[in-house]
Design a protein around this motif. Sequence first.
Motif, PDB file in Angstrom:
ATOM      1  N   VAL A 244       1.077  -0.797  -0.274  1.00 42.24           N
ATOM      2  CA  VAL A 244       0.275  -0.131   0.089  1.00 42.24           C
ATOM      3  C   VAL A 244       1.228   1.148   0.159  1.00 42.24           C
ATOM      4  N   THR A 246       1.739   4.934   0.680  1.00 42.29           N
ATOM      5  CA  THR A 246       1.421   5.934   1.819  1.00 42.29           C
ATOM      6  C   THR A 246       3.265   6.726   2.014  1.00 42.29           C
ATOM      7  N   GLY A 253      -2.881   7.330   2.867  1.00 38.84           N
ATOM      8  CA  GLY A 253      -3.044   5.757   2.725  1.00 38.84           C
ATOM      9  C   GLY A 253      -3.346   5.622   3.557  1.00 38.84           C
ATOM     10  N   GLU A 255      -5.379   5.209   6.160  1.00 42.02           N
ATOM     11  CA  GLU A 255      -6.728   4.063   5.564  1.00 42.02           C
ATOM     12  C   GLU A 255      -7.035   2.985   4.616  1.00 42.02           C
ATOM     13  N   GLU A 256      -6.387   2.945   3.591  1.00 40.68           N
ATOM     14  CA  GLU A 256      -5.759   2.087   2.522  1.00 40.68           C
ATOM     15  C   GLU A 256      -4.957   0.871   2.665  1.00 40.68           C
ATOM     16  N   GLU A 259      -7.331  -0.348   5.681  1.00 37.59           N
ATOM     17  CA  GLU A 259      -8.709  -1.646   5.103  1.00 37.59           C
ATOM     18  C   GLU A 259      -7.375  -3.144   5.023  1.00 37.59           C
ATOM     19  N   THR A 260      -6.561  -2.925   4.293  1.00 37.15           N
ATOM     20  CA  THR A 260      -5.367  -4.047   3.911  1.00 37.15           C
ATOM     21  C   THR A 260      -5.248  -5.143   4.788  1.00 37.15           C
ATOM     22  N   GLU A 269      -7.856 -11.185   1.171  1.00 40.97           N
ATOM     23  CA  GLU A 269      -6.938 -11.380   0.674  1.00 40.97           C
ATOM     24  C   GLU A 269      -6.237 -11.504  -0.340  1.00 40.97           C
TER      25      GLU A 269
END
Length: 845
Positions: A244, A246, A253, A255-256, A259-260, A269
């Motif tokens: 991800v 960031t 980045g 939140e992403e 979430e990952t 995933e």
Amino acid sequence: MNSLRDLQQGETGIIIKVKGRGAFRKRIMEMGFVVGKEVKVIRKAPLKDPVEYEILGYNVSLRNSEADLIEVINSNEQGRLFLNEFDGIVEDEYFRQNSVRKDKIINIAFVGNPNSGKTTLFNLASGSRERVGNYSGVTVDAKTARFRFNDYLINVVDLPGTYSITSYTPEELYVRNYILEEIPDIVVNIIDAGNLERNTYLTTQLIDMDIRVVVALNMFDELQKRGDKIEYKALGNMMGIPMVPTVASKGRGIEELFETIIRVFEDNEPTRRHIHISYGPLIEKAISSIQHKIKVSYNSELTDRVSSRFIAIKLLENDQEEEKRINEQCKNHKEIFRCVARQQERILKNRRETAETLITDAKYGFINGALKETVQPGLYARRRKSEIVDTFLTHKLFGLPLFFGFLWFMFETTFSVGKYPMQWIENGISFLSESLMHTMQAGMLKDLLIDGVLGGIGGVIVFLPNILILFFFISLMEDTGYMARAVFIMDKLMHKIGLHGKSFIPLIMGFGCTVPAIMSTRILENRNDRMITMLINPFISCSARLPIYILFISAFFPNSQGTILFLIYFTGIAVAILAAIILKKTVFKREDVPFVMELPPYRIPTLRSITKHMWEKAWQYLRKIGGVILIASIIIWALGYFPVNQELNETYLQKKQNIEQEYLSSVQLSPQESDSIVHQKLKNEFEYQIGLLEVEKSVEHQENSYIGTLGKTVQPVLAPLGFDWKMTVSIIAGVAAKEIIVSTLGVLYQQGPSRRNTADNSLINKIQTQKYTEGPNQGEFVFNPVVAMSFMVFVLLYFPCIATLMVIIKESGSYKWGVFSLVYTTVVAWLFAFMVYNIGMLIYA
């Protein structure tokens, strides 16, 4: 939350998490130990191991080591569980189909190289306030935080920054043992996106550990600015690790990323899969042979927790920590070690290289191959700019002068800029003191507020602006990357005095606070390096001493403030160097360790980062003022206020009445015009006589108080340094915290008619005008430039504060080093102050 082992006989729990790995997880789930199922303790064996459990209507037996890997909750906490659907493709479909419920608590460990932005990301995600610096060794211990995200409770641990997880340094060992022993649900590997090749070496070691990993490609904006392009999804697929992008410094980045993390935790995933890095037929055969010896039934307590492949690789690399683990936990350890030796000999014979070299080469081959397929370099390299700047800043001729020139500028600015807000605060304290003087009735409460509280904390709080300015510059050095250059240019000098170049980091950190500076000695691989650095660090002047220097320098060196402050700090460094040389030649003889330290790229520090750092220091300072300094000021005031001598009060009351009677008589005999010159002179003389009487009474009362008795008892020891009993008392009080020295002086010197004159109300003016009231020096000034310098040198070098003493004991592992530090620093302080005073008085006279 408890493990299954914690349940007592007859108790029931619901399974929320099965840690473990490999064959253990498959076997335990086949027995019915899946998340969401109820399990009951039937009975324990006579020796408490194994334990019989009831699950799904039948009884099974588990060892305690196996039960430790199964987490349970009480039946009334079932709301924490939820159903999960999964559509991904993985190598072991059995686990996906049967692990359909999860606990809504995720334990995360942050792992990454120094300078990768790991602690910045930790602070942003969790709202913590950990210190961030652009050099190795800032995070030297695990920091924890807890917060909620998308209905999950996230427990985050920020582990020390490390380049790998071998057992070479304390950080590497700590990180590895934490992952293997605590078994976090997810390891978040923070990578500097601009230094992928170097950073992903740690990632390959995490792959060998066979754990669930998510990669945060941090500082992604810098990679984009220099024109590089990366297909991070393709790179993640190659490594079996979701990645991800960031930008922690700007909050992008985050939140992403979480979430990952949740998708990986829920096994939802598709990118996440376990891969094996191929080390070539020769190494792979050796790994397989060693694994075969490790993966026997009576070693299951180890292999249930730790990947046998990872252990085999580390044994081939002669990793001492894994050798120790095998020796302690494997009954067939001799057989395993013989197998390792045979395989190492076979590899060396066939390839003329050690297994460690070949494994490292294979890892970088894997990294280079993956990056070549997924990374497209830009047209220019960011490092080029760093190299141009480093041509000057790390030059063998210019480097040191530029560094010391910067330090001098830092200290000069601390005074020249700080004097204005310092004067504003000082005027505010004076105004408040004057207001209380005229509005409150005479009595103990009035004396406590004016002399004890305002006199104590007021004398300390005025130096807050100077401390903020000093930390502004230190933060600037750290965040830009210049601190690492300072370490680099000091390495040769540090080796000459018997220290590792990295020792300069704790010494520089000592300018802020000695406690974290001593804790940061953990970045040093060699114990002797750590011990020497630890024992000389108290000589480095911490920020707590700064108010004392500012007080005396402002009073007696107004025309060369920055230079004198620079000399004080330089003296501390010089004494530390001398002590290091002596300790190396006597107590800690050892061979030098090669110096390897990264020079990170220069970065423009964010205003937010520097402001946060300054605010944290201001808040710490204010909390100390409102806590320990306030309490100490009140105690010092009380010791000086009591015992109340009624006879003394009556004597001076009689003297005051005599002066008033004499004044009234003189007024009656003088001309009656109220505005006459004679009348005004008589009034001025009367006020002057009353003021002198107050001074005389205050001095006599203090000298006969509890604190006067204490000071006069100890004062002969410090008299050769030019100290009076009040200075001696402040030295004793400073053992708790060095700022208390100023507050103590503020309390003890709150005497005389100066309180009637706001212009003379500052502590600076008070110490400038103090005179001896008895003894051979009666009538002479207590302070002069020589006495001031002697006092500052003693404060610089003597007894570290209690907190520092405790951390020395903790980090060294022995009380004897705490006692040693206490004694030898005080002896050194006395000797240097003695030389300064006696040589200085010869010149001053």
